[in-house]
Design an enzyme around this catalytic site. Sequence first.
Site, short mmCIF file in Angstrom:
data_model
loop_
_atom_site.label_atom_id
_atom_site.label_comp_id
_atom_site.label_asym_id
_atom_site.label_seq_id
_atom_site.Cartn_x
_atom_site.Cartn_y
_atom_site.Cartn_z
N PRO A 134 0.83 -1.22 0.00
CA PRO A 134 0.00 0.00 0.00
C PRO A 134 0.86 1.26 0.00
O PRO A 134 1.89 1.33 0.65
CB PRO A 134 -0.80 -0.13 1.30
CG PRO A 134 -0.80 -1.58 1.62
CD PRO A 134 0.50 -2.11 1.12
N GLU A 135 0.41 2.25 -0.75
CA GLU A 135 1.08 3.53 -0.79
C GLU A 135 0.18 4.57 -0.11
O GLU A 135 -0.83 4.21 0.50
CB GLU A 135 1.40 3.89 -2.24
CG GLU A 135 2.30 2.85 -2.91
CD GLU A 135 2.64 3.16 -4.37
OE1 GLU A 135 2.72 4.36 -4.72
OE2 GLU A 135 2.81 2.21 -5.16
#
Length: 290
Positions: A2-3
Amino acid sequence: MPELPEVEVVRRGLARWVGGRTVEAAEVLHPRAVRRHLAGAEDFADRMRGMAVTDVRRRGKYLWLPFENGVALLAHLGMSGQLLVHQERAPDEKHLRVRVTFTDLARGELRFVDQRTFGGLSLHPLTEAGVPDVIGHIARDPLDEEFDEDAFHAALRRRRTTLKRALLDQSLISGVGNIYADEALWRAGLHYDRPTASLSRRGTAELVRHVRDVMTAALAVGGTSFDSLYVNVNGQSGYFSRSLDVYGREGEPCRRCGGPVRRRPWMNRSSYFCPRCQRAPRTGAGAARA
């Protein structure tokens, strides 16, 4: 992994569900999930009891729950970590690692689910800036109101590195990972191997603008999900993967010029780009790989 947009989606969901609540108990079902809490699982559970959540905050890819006593629960989702809010009667997930219950049980419990156990939870003191001490070195992200664009440009000019490496350097700018780096560079028309020192002040401003734009667009649709491992606190997937311009589109036509999108191995990952719109540097290793 995840960013920023995916972690921010989770943060917003948590803020609605756990802000202002008091922990009744924490149950560690797999010790690896709290391995970053060096005092161990038993200490983690003991210290969590009675903690009052004051907020849910994020910097880059990290989020944390500050408590009233100056300590915070730091969460790193890793490759497959999920923070889910459930009613107590919901069946346990196969990869449930930590369960947190609150004094107002009717409002549900918080669960940390992690198939690959690369993520984790840990307790840390907060600095004067309100950040867990172990992530004090993490730079502000481009959506932060206090992000210093001039300082970022100066850092780029000083570094002997390339644009994508700089975007993924969390000590320079946080929250950007492989997907959004490729997307922002495509929007800016910049090759991933271009030297940072060659970027003008205007070029840096344009690049930061595109990073912000692509992350804002991703936030609007719940982030990017390629499988069931990334979900928000309600278990729902994001839909930005349907709007990606280059990432994962090898061989497909560029949405700007129609030429084929290419993929190149890059630091044990892949870089996706359009060789027409994103010209490779004329000298150096980047030109040979383009």
